[in-house]
Design a protein around this motif. Structure first.
Motif, PDB file in Angstrom:
ATOM      1  N   THR A  26       0.836  -1.208   0.000  1.00 18.89           N
ATOM      2  CA  THR A  26       0.000   0.000   0.000  1.00 18.89           C
ATOM      3  C   THR A  26       0.869   1.256   0.000  1.00 18.89           C
ATOM      4  N   ALA A  27       1.915   1.249   0.835  1.00 17.90           N
ATOM      5  CA  ALA A  27       2.816   2.404   0.899  1.00 17.90           C
ATOM      6  C   ALA A  27       3.509   2.631  -0.445  1.00 17.90           C
ATOM      7  N   ILE A  28       3.970   1.541  -1.054  1.00 20.53           N
ATOM      8  CA  ILE A  28       4.616   1.658  -2.366  1.00 20.53           C
ATOM      9  C   ILE A  28       3.631   2.211  -3.388  1.00 20.53           C
ATOM     10  N   GLY A  29       2.400   1.693  -3.349  1.00 17.85           N
ATOM     11  CA  GLY A  29       1.386   2.168  -4.284  1.00 17.85           C
ATOM     12  C   GLY A  29       1.090   3.645  -4.112  1.00 17.85           C
ATOM     13  N   ILE A  30       0.984   4.089  -2.845  1.00 11.47           N
ATOM     14  CA  ILE A  30       0.699   5.506  -2.585  1.00 11.47           C
ATOM     15  C   ILE A  30       1.838   6.387  -3.107  1.00 11.47           C
ATOM     16  N   ILE A  31       3.081   5.965  -2.832  1.00 13.15           N
ATOM     17  CA  ILE A  31       4.231   6.765  -3.273  1.00 13.15           C
ATOM     18  C   ILE A  31       4.317   6.813  -4.799  1.00 13.15           C
ATOM     19  N   VAL A  32       4.212   5.650  -5.435  1.00 14.81           N
ATOM     20  CA  VAL A  32       4.375   5.586  -6.895  1.00 14.81           C
ATOM     21  C   VAL A  32       3.236   6.315  -7.601  1.00 14.81           C
ATOM     22  N   PHE A  33       1.996   5.951  -7.242  1.00 18.50           N
ATOM     23  CA  PHE A  33       0.867   6.581  -7.923  1.00 18.50           C
ATOM     24  C   PHE A  33       0.711   8.046  -7.510  1.00 18.50           C
ATOM     25  N   GLY A  34       1.086   8.362  -6.252  1.00 22.71           N
ATOM     26  CA  GLY A  34       1.037   9.760  -5.818  1.00 22.71           C
ATOM     27  C   GLY A  34       1.981  10.619  -6.641  1.00 22.71           C
ATOM     28  N   ALA A  35       3.213  10.121  -6.824  1.00 22.39           N
ATOM     29  CA  ALA A  35       4.184  10.864  -7.636  1.00 22.39           C
ATOM     30  C   ALA A  35       3.704  10.987  -9.083  1.00 22.39           C
ATOM     31  N   MET A  36       3.105   9.920  -9.581  1.00 23.20           N
ATOM     32  CA  MET A  36       2.643   9.933 -10.965  1.00 23.20           C
ATOM     33  C   MET A  36       1.511  10.947 -11.160  1.00 23.20           C
ATOM     34  N   PHE A  37       0.508  10.885 -10.259  1.00 30.37           N
ATOM     35  CA  PHE A  37      -0.625  11.801 -10.410  1.00 30.37           C
ATOM     36  C   PHE A  37      -0.213  13.259 -10.124  1.00 30.37           C
ATOM     37  N   ARG A  81       2.286  19.203 -16.181  1.00 25.68           N
ATOM     38  CA  ARG A  81       1.824  18.860 -17.522  1.00 25.68           C
ATOM     39  C   ARG A  81       2.210  19.952 -18.516  1.00 25.68           C
ATOM     40  N   LYS A  82       2.180  19.608 -19.758  1.00 28.05           N
ATOM     41  CA  LYS A  82       2.614  20.492 -20.833  1.00 28.05           C
ATOM     42  C   LYS A  82       1.755  21.753 -20.911  1.00 28.05           C
ATOM     43  N   SER A  83       0.458  21.600 -20.591  1.00 20.99           N
ATOM     44  CA  SER A  83      -0.449  22.754 -20.705  1.00 20.99           C
ATOM     45  C   SER A  83      -0.077  23.874 -19.748  1.00 20.99           C
ATOM     46  N   LYS A  84       0.717  23.565 -18.726  1.00 20.08           N
ATOM     47  CA  LYS A  84       1.169  24.590 -17.790  1.00 20.08           C
ATOM     48  C   LYS A  84       2.514  25.181 -18.206  1.00 20.08           C
ATOM     49  N   GLY A  85       2.987  24.729 -19.335  1.00 21.01           N
ATOM     50  CA  GLY A  85       4.241  25.267 -19.839  1.00 21.01           C
ATOM     51  C   GLY A  85       5.477  24.641 -19.234  1.00 21.01           C
ATOM     52  N   VAL A  86       5.295  23.539 -18.540  1.00 18.86           N
ATOM     53  CA  VAL A  86       6.442  22.874 -17.915  1.00 18.86           C
ATOM     54  C   VAL A  86       7.205  22.096 -18.977  1.00 18.86           C
ATOM     55  N   LYS A  87       8.506  22.216 -18.951  1.00 16.60           N
ATOM     56  CA  LYS A  87       9.354  21.482 -19.881  1.00 16.60           C
ATOM     57  C   LYS A  87      10.032  20.325 -19.154  1.00 16.60           C
ATOM     58  N   PRO A  88      10.092  19.158 -19.796  1.00 21.80           N
ATOM     59  CA  PRO A  88      10.696  17.990 -19.138  1.00 21.80           C
ATOM     60  C   PRO A  88      12.196  18.168 -18.950  1.00 21.80           C
TER      61      PRO A  88
END
Length: 518
Positions: free
Chosen positions: A50-61, A68-75
């Motif tokens: 559960t902790a791994i899932g929260i960290i991984v999916f939390g970072a992803m979301f 995201r690109k729409s905010k002008g953020v560049k990778p």
């Protein structure tokens, strides 16, 4: 009432304790130290995942929402990082080790069967459990006690199910508290599995093998389980009930069982000298038949051919009574017909044979007594132990045997029709009980032959399987000593060409002979 209030009330009622009281979403903690260790181990792994899932999916979301690109953020522009790679390799290793250490400790504890106080042999058979207490002389069968009429919905009250519907037996397994109880688990027909969740015990019962398990329960109580391996048509009607008694009550129970055994022996002895009226035999026979025979041969006596033949109007139930007694007492090798000599008293066997010979319009008029059962059993035992007279003229004896014994012609080449006709007969007799007349089997224990790799692949492997059985599936017996090479050739040919398999293979006795010589 407003729409929003109605939705709110529904949500509140859904998540109240009463609504969730009967819903088990997690493992049971059980009632033994091992079961609690298993539960704690399960929860540890669940929390880590559960902790791994929260960290991984939390970072992803979070990245998707705020970078995201729409905010002008560049990778970021980088290709590798040794530190990151070391970290994401080292951290999973540490996590796995952290889970492996307690898991290994628990597994070792589960396999520690030494220094037991009580040893019980558990034997599964279709569809009941047999319990044998070592050093006590106590053994008995445990059978589902829910009325067949109820679970087949034949009673007006069948809709009213008890609290332990299909989880109740006539004789539970009884063990003491605070004692290490060792279980030796096996089977006398197909694969079963003895499973009691509250003990964290689930062990396969394999024919020809003994698996071990143990438990130690601290508190008295009644605990229930089930057979956890598909074992045939009544697999779902093979419950397990364990009654745990205090040490004092267990000692009393042992004394009671010894008294019951002594009384049963006296009653058996008395029944051998009694002439039981037909009405009493029929009443007892019907009760015994419904409890022990109806699952296969059906209440109506029509059976489920070809695996479970009909008794209504059958030769076995209307012709030679001694043959009828023999098959009920000893069973029949190579079929689903088990022997009931150790399961029923001679009086019960006499009654059920009488019932089968007079029910369903069989009407033979035979009233079989317990003394008839004993006489038939003793006669067979004498035949089996009778000394063999040896002819002093050995050469003449060998010559006579050689001349009279049928010789199998392994060089003969049979036609397609001959092999298929013979093969079908052999299959129905020796194979259909498990693999079914239609070849669809009863997976996973009895796999389908229709369209299967074994029946459509390498013919040498197919022959070897029939000759020597399967090492991977103990339910697949070896038929090399049960069938002739010609019969094996025929049944392999039949299996490879029936049910749309249509391989065109014609297996001859010579091929089976060559395979058996390897």
């Amino acid at each position: 009432m407003g729409k929003h209030k109605l939705i709110w009330l529904l949500l509140v009622s859904l998540f109240t304790n009463s609504a969730w009281a009967d819903m088990q979403l997690n493992l049971t903690k059980g009632v033994t130290a091992i079961s609690r260790e298993v539960y704690d181990l399960h929860m540890l792994v669940l929390y880590i995942c559960t902790a791994i899932g929260i960290i991984v999916f939390g970072a992803m979301f979070w990245s998707m929402a705020f970078h995201r690109k729409s905010k002008g953020v560049k990778p970021a522009d980088f290709h590798e990082s040794t530190k990151v790679e070391v970290l994401w390799t080292a951290i999973p290793i540490v996590i796995l080790i952290a889970m492996a250490i307690p898991a290994t400790q628990t597994l070792i504890a589960m396999e520690d069967n030494e220094n037991s106080d009580v040893t019980i042999q558990i034997t599964g058979s279709q569809w009941k459990w047999h319990y044998k207490y070592f050093d006590q002389g106590i053994e008995y069968y445990s059978v589902l006690s829910t009325p067949r009429e109820q679970y087949e919905n034949q009673l007006e009250t069948s809709a009213i199910k008890g609290e332990n519907y299909l989880l109740e037996v006539d004789k539970p397994l009884v063990i003491p508290t605070n004692k290490k109880v060792r279980f030796l688990i096996t089977s006398d027909d197909v694969i079963h599995a003895w499973w009691v969740p509250a003990f964290a015990v689930k062990q396969d019962a394999n024919p020809g093998f003994i698996n071990e398990a143990w438990t130690k329960v601290d508190e008295p109580g009644v605990y229930r389980g089930q057979c956890a391996e598909l074992c045939g048509k009544d697999h779902g009607f093979m419950p397990i009930v364990v009654e745990v008694k205090s040490e004092a009550d267990y000692a009393i129970w042992l004394d009671e069982q010894h008294q019951i055994i002594a009384q049963a022996a006296e009653a058996e002895k008395a029944s051998l000298n009694a002439a039981i009226p037909m009405d009493e035999l029929m009443a007892l026979g019907e009760t015994t038949y419904v409890a022990y025979c109806a699952a296969c041969h059906q209440v109506s006596g029509t059976g489920l051919p070809p695996a479970f033949p009909a008794l209504k109007g059958s030769l076995i139930a209307t012709e030679d009574v001694s043959a009828h007694i023999d098959i009920v007492f000893h069973g029949k090798t190579g079929t689903g017909m088990q022997g009931y000599g150790k399961q029923l008293s001679m009086k019960q066997i006499a009654a059920v044979v009488t019932y089968e010979r007079n029910a369903w319009d069989n009407n033979t008029g035979d009233a079989v007594q317990a003394s008839d059962i004993k006489s038939a059993v003793d006669a067979k035992a004498q035949d089996a132990t009778a000394p063999v007279t040896i002819d002093t003229n050995v050469e003449e004896t060998i010559k006579t045997i050689t001349e009279e014994a049928p010789v199998e012609d392994l060089t003969k080449v049979y036609s397609h029709d001959e092999l298929m006709t013979m093969g079908e007969k052999v299959y129905i007799t020796a194979c259909a009980a498990c693999h079914q007349p239609t070849g669809i089997g009863l997976p996973p224990v009895f796999p389908a032959l229709k369209g299967s790799i074994i029946a459509m692949g390498d013919v040498a492997i197919h022959i070897d399987m029939v000759l020597h059985g399967s090492k991977k599936n103990a339910a697949m017996a070896a038929f090399g000593s049960q069938l002739t090479k010609t019969e094996i050739a025929a049944v392999v040919t039949y299996e490879r060409n029936a049910w749309g398999n249509n391989t065109g293979d014609l297996v001859q006795p010579a091929a089976v002979d060559a395979a058996s010589a390897k």
